[in-house]
Every structure is written in C-alpha cells, then in structure tokens.
Scaffold this motif. Structure first.
Motif, PDB file in Angstrom:
ATOM      1  N   SER A  89       0.842  -1.190   0.000  1.00  0.00           N
ATOM      2  CA  SER A  89       0.000   0.000   0.000  1.00  0.00           C
ATOM      3  C   SER A  89       0.885   1.250   0.000  1.00  0.00           C
ATOM      4  O   SER A  89       1.903   1.293   0.677  1.00  0.00           O
ATOM      5  CB  SER A  89      -0.890  -0.010   1.245  1.00  0.00           C
ATOM      6  N   GLU A  90       0.458   2.233  -0.744  1.00  0.00           N
ATOM      7  CA  GLU A  90       1.194   3.504  -0.800  1.00  0.00           C
ATOM      8  C   GLU A  90       0.603   4.540   0.165  1.00  0.00           C
ATOM      9  O   GLU A  90       1.040   5.686   0.181  1.00  0.00           O
ATOM     10  CB  GLU A  90       1.185   4.059  -2.231  1.00  0.00           C
ATOM     11  N   GLU A  91      -0.389   4.135   0.962  1.00  0.00           N
ATOM     12  CA  GLU A  91      -1.007   5.050   1.920  1.00  0.00           C
ATOM     13  C   GLU A  91       0.013   5.526   2.944  1.00  0.00           C
ATOM     14  O   GLU A  91       0.989   4.840   3.233  1.00  0.00           O
ATOM     15  CB  GLU A  91      -2.137   4.355   2.667  1.00  0.00           C
ATOM     16  N   LYS A 102       1.937  -1.149   4.457  1.00  0.00           N
ATOM     17  CA  LYS A 102       2.299   0.146   3.889  1.00  0.00           C
ATOM     18  C   LYS A 102       3.797   0.237   3.636  1.00  0.00           C
ATOM     19  O   LYS A 102       4.603  -0.163   4.466  1.00  0.00           O
ATOM     20  CB  LYS A 102       1.839   1.263   4.818  1.00  0.00           C
TER      21      LYS A 102
END
Length: 169
Positions: free
Chosen positions: A71-73, A120
């Motif tokens: 995830s790039e969050e 992440k």
C-alpha cells in the motif's frame, strides 16, 4: 544435555536444516537460541517458531495467493510507533550483542502489524532494512519486490534505520 558428538549419535547436520527451512531461518534460529556468549543446547524443535515468523513477515507483503501487495497510503501514528519501537529495540540490542532479543523484537512488531493488516511501504521498507542483517536473503528478495534496487543496488548497501523518538512518546 550433552555436547554434540558422533560418539553419542546426536549430531545435527546444518545442511539438512538449511535444506528443510532455508538459510535465513537457520541463521535467525541460531541467534534466537540465547545470548551469544553462552553455550546453549541445540534442539531442532524450536526452529518451527522462527520459520513461522519468517512466513508471517513475508505475509505482510503477500496475500493468500502469494501475490505481492503493498500500500502507498501514509502510515498512521500507531503504525509508526510499532515501527520505531522495533527500530529502537533492535538497534539497542545489536549494541549489546543481544541478537536473541532482536529476533523477539521482530516477532512482536510483525504480530502487531499483522493484527492491524499493515502493508504500507512507509512501514515495510525500514523493517526490511532492519531485518537484512538477520535474514539477508528474505530481505533482499523483498527489497527487489519493493522496487528499491534502483535507489541502492542492495538492501545491504542502504542506510540502516534510526529511531525517531517523537513516535515513542
């Protein structure tokens, strides 16, 4: 518990362990047995726990079909606290040559991240860098899957993570 000896037929061939569990698992299990300066009984029963840990760490970035997912969050404060607690623990324990407690620190962080389903990039990347001296092959594989080989050719040439104390308050 006696020493390993051919005479007592209690020798464990490391090649057999590496073939079954892999060299990273064997390496981490050796560190996990206890303080480096003390002698300790060698028993293959405990290696399953280290193997399960490495599989769980791998599953932070892979789904049930073994497909890489990241995830790039942005990371939350709770996730950053888990990360920096692990960084502080591992860095402090490395200074004292307490590699067994480093491994347990990795296990705690991995369990906490797994509970909150964190995959992440901001959390995984420093964890992979932190894991590299302990499980070099797993770390290198994840480093390449994270696409970071363009920044530094190897995880082992990257900057080792440092603790940000502000997340530990």
């Amino acid at each position: 518990v006696g020493k390993m000896s051919k005479r007592y037929f209690n020798v464990v061939n490391p090649d057999d362990i590496v073939e079954k569990y892999g060299s990273d698992c064997f390496r981490m299990y050796e560190m996990f047995l206890g303080p480096i300066e003390q002698g300790k009984p060698w028993d293959t029963k405990g290696i399953d726990g280290v193997s399960k840990f490495l599989r769980k760490f791998w599953s932070l970035t892979h789904d049930d079909n073994n497909t890489f997912t990241i995830s790039e969050e942005a990371a939350t404060k709770a996730e950053m606290k888990i990360l920096h607690t692990a960084i502080k623990k591992v860095n402090d324990d490395i200074e004292r040559f307490s590699f067994n407690t480093c491994v347990s620190g990795f296990m705690v962080a991995t369990n906490e991240l797994k509970k909150i389903n964190c995959n992440k990039r901001a959390i995984i990347t420093p964890l992979v860098q932190l894991l590299a001296p302990f499980a070099p092959h797993v770390a290198e594989e994840l480093w390449n899957k994270l696409g970071l080989q363009s920044e530094t050719i190897s995880v082992h040439k990257s900057t080792f993570p440092e603790t940000d104390e502000s997340y530990l308050v």
